[in-house]
Design a protein around this motif. Structure first.
Motif, mmCIF file in Angstrom:
data_model
loop_
_atom_site.group_PDB
_atom_site.id
_atom_site.type_symbol
_atom_site.label_atom_id
_atom_site.label_comp_id
_atom_site.label_asym_id
_atom_site.label_seq_id
_atom_site.Cartn_x
_atom_site.Cartn_y
_atom_site.Cartn_z
ATOM 1 N N ALA A 137 0.856 -1.184 0.000
ATOM 2 C CA ALA A 137 0.000 0.000 0.000
ATOM 3 C C ALA A 137 0.889 1.230 0.000
ATOM 4 C CB ALA A 137 -0.917 0.015 1.218
ATOM 5 N N GLN A 138 0.457 2.274 -0.686
ATOM 6 C CA GLN A 138 1.160 3.553 -0.663
ATOM 7 C C GLN A 138 0.758 4.241 0.639
ATOM 8 O OE1 GLN A 138 3.354 4.254 -2.967
ATOM 9 N NE2 GLN A 138 3.924 6.259 -2.226
ATOM 10 N N ALA A 139 1.708 4.464 1.527
ATOM 11 C CA ALA A 139 1.436 5.020 2.853
ATOM 12 C C ALA A 139 2.019 6.422 2.971
ATOM 13 C CB ALA A 139 2.026 4.124 3.936
ATOM 14 N N VAL A 140 1.266 7.308 3.583
ATOM 15 C CA VAL A 140 1.756 8.655 3.850
ATOM 16 C C VAL A 140 2.697 8.580 5.059
ATOM 17 C CG1 VAL A 140 -0.204 9.264 5.324
ATOM 18 C CG2 VAL A 140 1.070 11.058 4.192
ATOM 19 N N ARG A 141 3.791 9.336 5.015
ATOM 20 C CA ARG A 141 4.747 9.408 6.129
ATOM 21 C C ARG A 141 4.437 10.667 6.930
ATOM 22 N NH1 ARG A 141 9.808 10.222 3.458
ATOM 23 N NH2 ARG A 141 10.684 10.339 5.543
ATOM 24 N N ILE A 142 4.315 10.503 8.246
ATOM 25 C CA ILE A 142 3.940 11.598 9.138
ATOM 26 C C ILE A 142 5.032 11.824 10.174
ATOM 27 C CG2 ILE A 142 2.244 12.349 10.871
ATOM 28 C CD1 ILE A 142 0.918 12.191 8.215
ATOM 29 N N ASP A 143 5.375 13.103 10.413
ATOM 30 C CA ASP A 143 6.311 13.458 11.486
ATOM 31 C C ASP A 143 5.525 13.439 12.795
ATOM 32 O OD1 ASP A 143 8.144 14.512 13.252
ATOM 33 O OD2 ASP A 143 8.337 16.441 12.220
ATOM 34 N N ARG A 144 5.734 12.415 13.597
ATOM 35 C CA ARG A 144 4.977 12.197 14.837
ATOM 36 C C ARG A 144 5.085 13.379 15.791
ATOM 37 N NH1 ARG A 144 2.350 11.562 18.745
ATOM 38 N NH2 ARG A 144 2.089 9.728 20.048
ATOM 39 N N ALA A 145 6.220 14.055 15.804
ATOM 40 C CA ALA A 145 6.436 15.174 16.720
ATOM 41 C C ALA A 145 5.508 16.351 16.413
ATOM 42 C CB ALA A 145 7.891 15.632 16.663
ATOM 43 N N GLN A 146 4.981 16.421 15.198
ATOM 44 C CA GLN A 146 4.113 17.527 14.803
ATOM 45 C C GLN A 146 2.640 17.290 15.143
ATOM 46 O OE1 GLN A 146 5.335 20.436 13.474
ATOM 47 N NE2 GLN A 146 7.301 19.498 13.952
ATOM 48 N N LEU A 147 2.296 16.082 15.579
ATOM 49 C CA LEU A 147 0.906 15.771 15.903
ATOM 50 C C LEU A 147 0.547 16.268 17.297
ATOM 51 C CD1 LEU A 147 0.652 12.127 14.525
ATOM 52 C CD2 LEU A 147 -0.142 14.242 13.448
ATOM 53 N N ALA A 148 -0.667 16.789 17.423
ATOM 54 C CA ALA A 148 -1.148 17.316 18.701
ATOM 55 C C ALA A 148 -2.415 16.567 19.115
ATOM 56 C CB ALA A 148 -1.434 18.809 18.563
ATOM 57 N N PRO A 149 -2.770 16.618 20.404
ATOM 58 C CA PRO A 149 -4.010 15.978 20.835
ATOM 59 C C PRO A 149 -5.194 16.442 19.986
ATOM 60 C CG PRO A 149 -2.739 16.624 22.742
ATOM 61 C CD PRO A 149 -2.037 17.203 21.533
ATOM 62 N N GLY A 150 -5.994 15.466 19.580
ATOM 63 C CA GLY A 150 -7.141 15.757 18.725
ATOM 64 C C GLY A 150 -6.902 15.427 17.268
ATOM 65 N N HIS A 151 -5.640 15.318 16.855
ATOM 66 C CA HIS A 151 -5.348 14.959 15.473
ATOM 67 C C HIS A 151 -5.690 13.500 15.209
ATOM 68 C CE1 HIS A 151 -2.254 18.416 14.879
ATOM 69 N NE2 HIS A 151 -3.458 18.765 14.471
ATOM 70 N N VAL A 152 -6.109 13.215 13.984
ATOM 71 C CA VAL A 152 -6.433 11.856 13.558
ATOM 72 C C VAL A 152 -5.672 11.583 12.266
ATOM 73 C CG1 VAL A 152 -8.243 10.290 12.767
ATOM 74 C CG2 VAL A 152 -8.735 11.944 14.567
ATOM 75 N N VAL A 153 -5.004 10.430 12.207
ATOM 76 C CA VAL A 153 -4.288 10.002 11.005
ATOM 77 C C VAL A 153 -4.940 8.713 10.533
ATOM 78 C CG1 VAL A 153 -2.096 9.258 10.036
ATOM 79 C CG2 VAL A 153 -2.138 11.049 11.786
ATOM 80 N N ARG A 154 -5.456 8.723 9.321
ATOM 81 C CA ARG A 154 -6.089 7.534 8.760
ATOM 82 C C ARG A 154 -5.062 6.728 7.974
ATOM 83 N NH1 ARG A 154 -10.043 10.435 10.068
ATOM 84 N NH2 ARG A 154 -12.196 9.875 10.233
ATOM 85 N N GLY A 155 -5.137 5.404 8.118
ATOM 86 C CA GLY A 155 -4.208 4.531 7.423
ATOM 87 C C GLY A 155 -4.567 4.355 5.964
#
Length: 104
Positions: free
Chosen positions: A54-72
Motif C-alpha cells: 500500500a502507498q502510505a503517507v509518512r507523518i512526522d509524529r512530533a508535529q501531531l497534537a491531541p485531537g489529530h487523527v491520522v487515517r491509514g
C-alpha cells in the motif's frame, strides 16, 4: 536504511492496558477530532500490511497534537520508533500525546 537487506526483529515487546472510557473521553467523540495537518506529512512510501503493498503517507509524529487523527495506511515516524497505521484503521492522538488505534 537497508533497502536491499532483510529485517530481523531481535526483541519485540508489547503491553496493553484497557480501561473503560467515560462517554466524554471516547476516541470516537467527533467534537474535538481533526485530521492531521498537511504540514505533518513528510512524504510517501510503499509499505506492506498483512502481505499486501500500500502507498502510505509518512507523518512526522512530533508535529501531531491531541485531537489529530491520522487515517491509514500511514507511517508515523519519530526519533525513538515508528508506528504503522494499517488501511482501515485510524490513529487518534490523545491527551499526553498517546495514540489510540481504532477501526474506521
Amino acid at each position: 536504511s537497508l533497502p536491499e537487506g532483510t529485517l530481523e526483529l531481535v526483541t519485540l515487546r508489547t503491553r496493553a492496558v484497557a480501561r473503560r472510557l467515560s462517554r466524554d473521553s471516547s476516541p470516537t467523540n467527533t467534537s474535538r477530532r481533526r485530521a492531521a495537518p498537511r504540514a505533518c506529512q513528510v512524504g510517501e512510501r510503499v509499505a506492506w500490511f498483512a502481505g499486501a503493498q500500500a502507498q502510505a503517507v509518512r507523518i512526522d509524529r512530533a508535529q501531531l497534537a491531541p485531537g489529530h487523527v491520522v487515517r491509514g495506511p500511514a507511517i508515523l515516524e519519530e526519533y525513538t520508533g515508528t508506528t504503522l497505521v494499517p488501511p482501515g484503521m485510524s490513529a487518534h492522538v490523545r491527551s499526553g500525546g498517546h495514540l489510540w488505534m481504532a477501526a474506521d
